[in-house]
Design an enzyme around this catalytic site. Structure first.
Site, PDB file in Angstrom:
ATOM      1  N   HIS B 326       0.813  -1.212   0.000  1.00  0.00           N
ATOM      2  CA  HIS B 326       0.000   0.000   0.000  1.00  0.00           C
ATOM      3  C   HIS B 326       0.853   1.271   0.000  1.00  0.00           C
ATOM      4  O   HIS B 326       0.354   2.337  -0.376  1.00  0.00           O
ATOM      5  CB  HIS B 326      -0.945   0.013   1.199  1.00  0.00           C
ATOM      6  CG  HIS B 326      -2.100  -0.928   1.027  1.00  0.00           C
ATOM      7  ND1 HIS B 326      -2.002  -2.266   1.298  1.00  0.00           N
ATOM      8  CD2 HIS B 326      -3.367  -0.726   0.596  1.00  0.00           C
ATOM      9  CE1 HIS B 326      -3.169  -2.838   1.040  1.00  0.00           C
ATOM     10  NE2 HIS B 326      -4.006  -1.939   0.615  1.00  0.00           N
ATOM     11  N   GLY B 327       2.082   1.178   0.453  1.00  0.00           N
ATOM     12  CA  GLY B 327       2.915   2.369   0.430  1.00  0.00           C
ATOM     13  C   GLY B 327       4.194   2.158   1.205  1.00  0.00           C
ATOM     14  O   GLY B 327       4.280   1.275   2.059  1.00  0.00           O
TER      15      GLY B 327
END
Lengths: 95, 474
Positions: B326-327
């Protein structure tokens, strides 16, 4: 409840229409046309924000024509009134 | 180009008829849709279309080579090279600065300051989803689940098709390529299904997610110490609804648009906040990512084979990497690891439950299971949403020791959005299917009136501008 098989994509629910493509075409264009007539400033403002060029000017002229027609016939007024009521009720302002 | 904009409405108004006009000539139609998809992508960054094209070409050639090679070490080595190249591209753009900063912090803590250079490039939008699609194709060819396609246009089309390009759903190569070899059938259009998904998606994004975000969630997460305990609890619930309405809106619109163009996409959400366990949650939330992680990470790691400890390790690795996807931040890793821990605890509970003497009535057990699962998911969303682990810590500290009493800053508009958001989890799916059926049976005038009226109402209540979807950044 297991995850569905990712390799199998069943047909979505719903029934087959007699003329699916014709129906979809009418729904898409009629909806867009009704929105352009009843909320005409949206299209005109969008075109107005674009870089000026010959095509944009022609399209902007058309959008302004629609806006004038909507104003003359009053079909844009329900939107304007409802929008003003919503902004007043929620204490918001137009950006 | 965002879905809820005039730009996209005009783009789609042109793409829809041209797609069906070229449908008799399948290759021409695919070429047209590839061109349209590249134009759609170029709206964000024209130069990054080179990454899209380069990745497609590379994976097309790689799959052909994998298909021709006999099973053995050389074939396996080629697969690893391909996986490394795909992940390398993702890591370079998404994680390089994160790893550099982590290495510098580590060395500094050891008293060995290190000066490394950060890269200054914007993250190419959609790079994660592009990588998922490319890997799905290459690995399935390696597993001989599908043959490598000889048609370059099919791979360009599979990877770039604009409805799923930016934020999914992740469509498997086998399922998508089977649709590209023949012309589309207009009779597969489900107008009621598509219209309700698109208008429902517009409402969830433009109204529910936007107002929850701008009028409440952003403020509460910015300065949690300024808010009361009840605001912080509601802020947590509001973010849970916001992220659901935001992300599910994108995939709903994508699925609806694909259907109008004659293509089938998989379902991606199924009322996730009804889940009665963490495992159930992941079978309802971002379902195409869950099955992707299961098939391309969890099972290759060993899955359930190798005993209980190995299984728990595999769950933790899968969820930790799923979080990191996701990051590039510690918050996302911790979020993923906590979900992994939740899955492990659940597996242990299922294993040891027969030993517990306490037997609850089924309704009470289900209620407790729902309460636990929902609040676990909401608490972990705080870590996901906060700008850093420190910010999440501040949020939890304020939640425990807030000095602002029990007042609330929730406005009637935000409260309405909370109720509508909650309703999306309660309304039975059957009702929606009945509504779709009624729409399909209705007269053409009604078929036009319904989407017009819904979009008209959305326009009346819409905020001035529409921010990007949350999952665009992933």
């Amino acid at each position: 409840m297991p995850l569905p098989d990712p390799d199998q994509l069943p047909l979505p629910p719903g029934r087959e229409l007699a003329h699916p493509l014709a129906s979809a075409t009418v729904v898409i264009y009629a909806t867009l046309a009704l929105l352009a007539l009843t909320v005409p400033r949206g299209l005109a403002n969008w075109l107005g924000d674009m870089e000026p060029n010959a095509v944009q000017q022609v399209m902007l002229g058309g959008a302004e024509g629609i806006a004038r027609f909507a104003d003359a016939t009053g079909i844009d007024r329900p939107y304007a009134r409802a929008r003003a009521t919503f902004l007043q009720a929620t204490g918001k302002r137009e950006d | 180009m965002l879905f809820p904009t005039i730009d996209f409405a005009i783009f789609f108004a042109l793409v829809f008829p041209l797609t069906w006009l070229t449908n008799e000539h399948n290759t021409a139609k695919k070429c047209f849709l590839v061109a349209a998809s590249y134009y759609f992508y170029a709206h964000w960054s024209a130069s990054y279309t080179l990454i899209l094209a380069g990745s497609s070409l590379f994976n097309f050639a790689l799959a052909l080579a994998l298909d021709r090679l006999p099973d053995g070490g050389a074939r396996r080595a080629l697969l690893w090279l391909g996986v490394a190249c795909n992940l390398g591209l993702l890591c370079y753009f998404k994680y390089y600065n994160f790893f550099i900063a982590s290495a510098m912090n580590l060395m500094l803590s050891l008293g060995l300051p290190l000066d490394l250079r950060f890269i200054e490039v914007a993250l190419p939008i959609a790079i994660s989803f592009l990588t998922f699609h490319a890997l799905s194709y290459v690995i399935d060819v390696y597993r001989r689940k599908i043959p490598a396609t000889r048609s370059l246009i099919d791979i360009l089309f599979y990877i770039s098709f604009f409805p799923h390009l930016i934020a999914g759903p992740i469509v498997r190569a086998k399922a998508f390529l089977a649709q590209t070899v023949k012309r589309s059938e207009a009779r597969d259009i489900r107008l009621g299904f598509a219209v309700l998904l698109i208008t429902g998606g517009l409402f969830k994004k433009v109204i529910v997610a936007n107002y929850l975000s701008t009028d409440f969630v952003d403020n509460v997460f910015r300065e949690p110490a300024d808010y009361s305990r009840i605001d912080l609890v509601l802020g947590m619930y509001a973010y849970a609804i916001q992220i659901y309405c935001d992300f599910s809106a994108y995939t709903d619109i994508a699925i609806g648009i694909a259907n109008l163009l004659g293509y089938r996409f998989p379902e991606n959400f199924n009322q996730p906040y009804r889940a009665l366990s963490v495992q159930d949650f992941w079978r309802r939330w971002h379902m195409t990512l869950s099955s992707w992680l299961r098939d391309y990470l969890y099972i290759p790691l060993g899955g359930n084979r190798g005993g209980e400890l190995a299984r728990y390790r595999n769950i933790m690795i899968t969820m930790g990497l799923g979080g990191l996807w996701h990051g590039a931040s510690a918050s996302f890793s911790v979020w993923g690891l906590l979900h992994g821990l939740g899955l492990v605890v659940q597996a242990l509970f299922v294993r040891w439950r027969p030993a517990f003497p306490l037997r609850l009535p089924p309704w009470l057990a289900a209620t407790l299971a729902w309460l636990l699962t929902f609040h676990f998911v909401c608490l972990t969303w705080v870590i996901f949403r906060a700008s850093s682990l420190g910010a999440a810590q501040d949020y939890f500290a304020a939640l425990l020791w807030s000095r602002h009493g029990w007042s609330t800053s929730v406005t009637p508009l935000v409260a309405t959005m909370l109720v509508i958001g909650a309703a999306t989890q309660i309304v039975p799916n059957r009702w929606l299917e009945e509504l779709e059926g009624a729409y399909d049976r209705a007269a053409l005038a009604f078929k036009v009136a319904l989407p017009f009226a819904l979009i008209y109402l959305i326009a009346i209540a819409a905020p001035g501008g529409v921010p990007p979807f949350i999952y665009f950044q992933f």
